[in-house]
Design an enzyme around this catalytic site. Structure first.
Site, PDB file in Angstrom:
ATOM      1  N   ASN A   5       0.792  -1.252   0.021  1.00 23.63           N
ATOM      2  CA  ASN A   5       0.074  -0.083   0.053  1.00 23.63           C
ATOM      3  C   ASN A   5       0.793   1.396   0.156  1.00 23.63           C
ATOM      4  O   ASN A   5       1.584   1.543   0.997  1.00 23.63           O
ATOM      5  CB  ASN A   5      -0.828   0.067   1.250  1.00 23.63           C
ATOM      6  N   TRP A   6       0.972   1.904  -1.289  1.00 24.33           N
ATOM      7  CA  TRP A   6       2.050   2.834  -1.297  1.00 24.33           C
ATOM      8  C   TRP A   6       1.622   4.011  -0.659  1.00 24.33           C
ATOM      9  O   TRP A   6       2.174   5.181  -0.476  1.00 24.33           O
ATOM     10  CB  TRP A   6       2.506   3.151  -2.667  1.00 24.33           C
ATOM     11  N   LYS A   7       0.229   4.397  -0.435  1.00 25.20           N
ATOM     12  CA  LYS A   7      -0.277   5.538   0.180  1.00 25.20           C
ATOM     13  C   LYS A   7      -0.108   6.534  -0.622  1.00 25.20           C
ATOM     14  O   LYS A   7      -0.181   6.518  -1.888  1.00 25.20           O
ATOM     15  CB  LYS A   7       0.077   5.682   1.649  1.00 25.20           C
ATOM     16  N   HIS A  28      -9.506   1.315   4.645  1.00 26.36           N
ATOM     17  CA  HIS A  28      -8.213   1.454   5.327  1.00 26.36           C
ATOM     18  C   HIS A  28      -8.423   2.552   6.407  1.00 26.36           C
ATOM     19  O   HIS A  28      -9.116   3.429   6.390  1.00 26.36           O
ATOM     20  CB  HIS A  28      -7.038   2.156   4.361  1.00 26.36           C
ATOM     21  N   GLU A  67      -6.597   4.848   7.600  1.00 27.73           N
ATOM     22  CA  GLU A  67      -6.490   6.204   7.173  1.00 27.73           C
ATOM     23  C   GLU A  67      -7.597   7.032   6.574  1.00 27.73           C
ATOM     24  O   GLU A  67      -7.903   8.281   6.841  1.00 27.73           O
ATOM     25  CB  GLU A  67      -5.089   6.486   6.514  1.00 27.73           C
ATOM     26  N   GLU A 108      -5.375  -4.738  10.072  1.00 30.20           N
ATOM     27  CA  GLU A 108      -4.394  -3.776  10.657  1.00 30.20           C
ATOM     28  C   GLU A 108      -4.695  -2.923  11.968  1.00 30.20           C
ATOM     29  O   GLU A 108      -5.285  -1.918  11.958  1.00 30.20           O
ATOM     30  CB  GLU A 108      -4.190  -2.694   9.330  1.00 30.20           C
ATOM     31  N   GLY A 168       2.471   2.294  10.841  1.00 28.94           N
ATOM     32  CA  GLY A 168       3.663   3.483  10.240  1.00 28.94           C
ATOM     33  C   GLY A 168       4.249   4.072  11.790  1.00 28.94           C
ATOM     34  O   GLY A 168       4.951   4.873  11.927  1.00 28.94           O
ATOM     35  N   SER A 175       3.418  -2.054   9.941  1.00 23.04           N
ATOM     36  CA  SER A 175       4.914  -2.102  10.374  1.00 23.04           C
ATOM     37  C   SER A 175       5.329  -3.450  10.004  1.00 23.04           C
ATOM     38  O   SER A 175       6.588  -3.807  10.716  1.00 23.04           O
ATOM     39  CB  SER A 175       5.325  -1.767  11.707  1.00 23.04           C
ATOM     40  N   GLY A 204       2.906  -1.075   4.243  1.00 24.64           N
ATOM     41  CA  GLY A 204       2.991   0.406   3.933  1.00 24.64           C
ATOM     42  C   GLY A 204       4.287   0.771   3.436  1.00 24.64           C
ATOM     43  O   GLY A 204       4.880   0.453   2.455  1.00 24.64           O
ATOM     44  N   GLY A 205       5.152   1.302   4.608  1.00 21.20           N
ATOM     45  CA  GLY A 205       6.573   2.122   4.280  1.00 21.20           C
ATOM     46  C   GLY A 205       7.586   0.888   3.628  1.00 21.20           C
ATOM     47  O   GLY A 205       8.281   1.298   2.511  1.00 21.20           O
TER      48      GLY A 205
HETATM   49  P1  13P Z   1       3.082   0.383   7.447  1.00 25.90           P
HETATM   50  O1  13P Z   1       3.533  -0.974   6.963  1.00 25.90           O
HETATM   51  O2  13P Z   1       3.840   1.789   7.058  1.00 25.90           O
HETATM   52  O3  13P Z   1       2.871   0.496   9.023  1.00 25.90           O
HETATM   53  O4  13P Z   1       1.481   0.653   6.950  1.00 25.90           O
HETATM   54  C1  13P Z   1       0.528  -0.557   7.205  1.00 25.90           C
HETATM   55  C2  13P Z   1      -0.511  -0.136   6.419  1.00 25.90           C
HETATM   56  O5  13P Z   1      -1.243   0.764   6.755  1.00 25.90           O
HETATM   57  C3  13P Z   1      -0.887  -1.046   5.151  1.00 25.90           C
HETATM   58  O6  13P Z   1      -1.829  -0.512   4.578  1.00 25.90           O
END
Ligand code: 13P
Length: 250
Positions: free
Chosen positions: A9-11, A94, A96, A166, A172, A212, A233-234
């Site tokens: 998930n590149w956000k 998600h 967010e 999640e 994050g 994470s 994510g990251g």
């Molecule tokens: P991180 O891996 O950066 O914690 O993000 C997880 C996430 O929200 C994937 O959708």
């Protein structure tokens, strides 16, 4: 259990030009993957991502879609638009989106319904806040989010649903759920699906962990009995790290 699926998930990261560079880096590293591999990119990167992944084993996901087919919804994107482009997957619900953009269980359900109607596969995100975990209601929160999101979804359509657990406190933050915590909630989600449908649907469901997950902790998380993949994510923004996670999914 379900088929292993590793999705990035590149956000809100990577311009179209940067997306092409990253996908070109990822491609050879995951070419022999034994799991499904997906990159979830910003809307404006979808075209480039579809071109760059054509003929490869990498699927492309959008990060949201609207529930209406079309209409006066400025700046929104419909599921049908994504489908026509060739997009296969969409991330819905998600945390967010729920936290910052007013997404509710009800709108998540409407988006899931629209995505399925358009022929997309959904990566449905659920997870508790830290306060909820501390109050001991993690299972209830995740069950409620899962049940409402799946209202009106048939057993047949469940083959196009992936659930990503999640925990919001792990996203994050560098603070990962322990393998036991991740496995416990993924198993509870599978149990909810068993209750809604049947044991076969539950057994075939892919339940991912996200929060994470990285090259260092992926193997332990993915070795858990009820964790069938990851939503990353990251670490999905670094080709080498993402590839390590993909390799750990077997
Ligand atoms: P991180 O891996 O950066 O914690 O993000 C997880 C996430 O929200 C994937 O959708």
């Amino acid at each position: 259990m379900g088929k292993y699926v590793i999705a990035g998930n590149w956000k809100m990261n990577k311009t179209p030009a940067e997306a092409k560079v990253l996908i070109d880096e990822i491609k050879p590293l995951v070419a022999d993957a034994t799991c499904d591999v997906i990159v979830g990119v910003p809307f404006v990167d979808l075209h480039v991502a579809l071109e760059a992944t054509a003929g490869t084993n990498i699927g492309v996901a959008a990060q949201n879609c609207h529930w209406a087919e079309s209409g006066a919804f400025t700046a929104e994107i419909s599921a049908g638009m994504l489908k026509e482009m060739g997009v296969g997957y969409v991330i819905i619900g998600h945390s967010e989106r729920r936290q910052y953009f007013g997404e509710t269980d009800q709108t998540v359900n409407k988006r899931v319904r629209a995505a399925l109607d358009a022929g997309l596969t959904v990566i449905l995100c659920v997870g508790e806040y830290l306060e909820q975990r501390e109050q001991g209601v993690t299972a209830e929160v995740c069950a409620m989010q899962t049940k409402i999101a799946l209202c009106g979804v048939s057993a047949e359509e469940m083959s196009r649903i992936i659930v990503a657990y999640e925990p919001v406190w792990a996203i994050g933050t560098g603070r990962t759920a322990t393998a036991e915590q991740a496995n416990e909630v993924c198993a509870q989600i599978r149990d909810v699906v068993k209750g809604l449908y049947n044991a076969d649907v539950a057994a075939a469901l892919t339940v991912q962990y996200g929060g994470s997950m990285n090259a260092g902790n992926a193997a332990e998380l993915l070795a858990q009995s009820d964790v069938d993949g990851g939503l990353i994510g990251g670490a999905s923004l670094k080709a080498a790290d993402f590839a390590v996670i993909v390799k750990a999914a077997k």
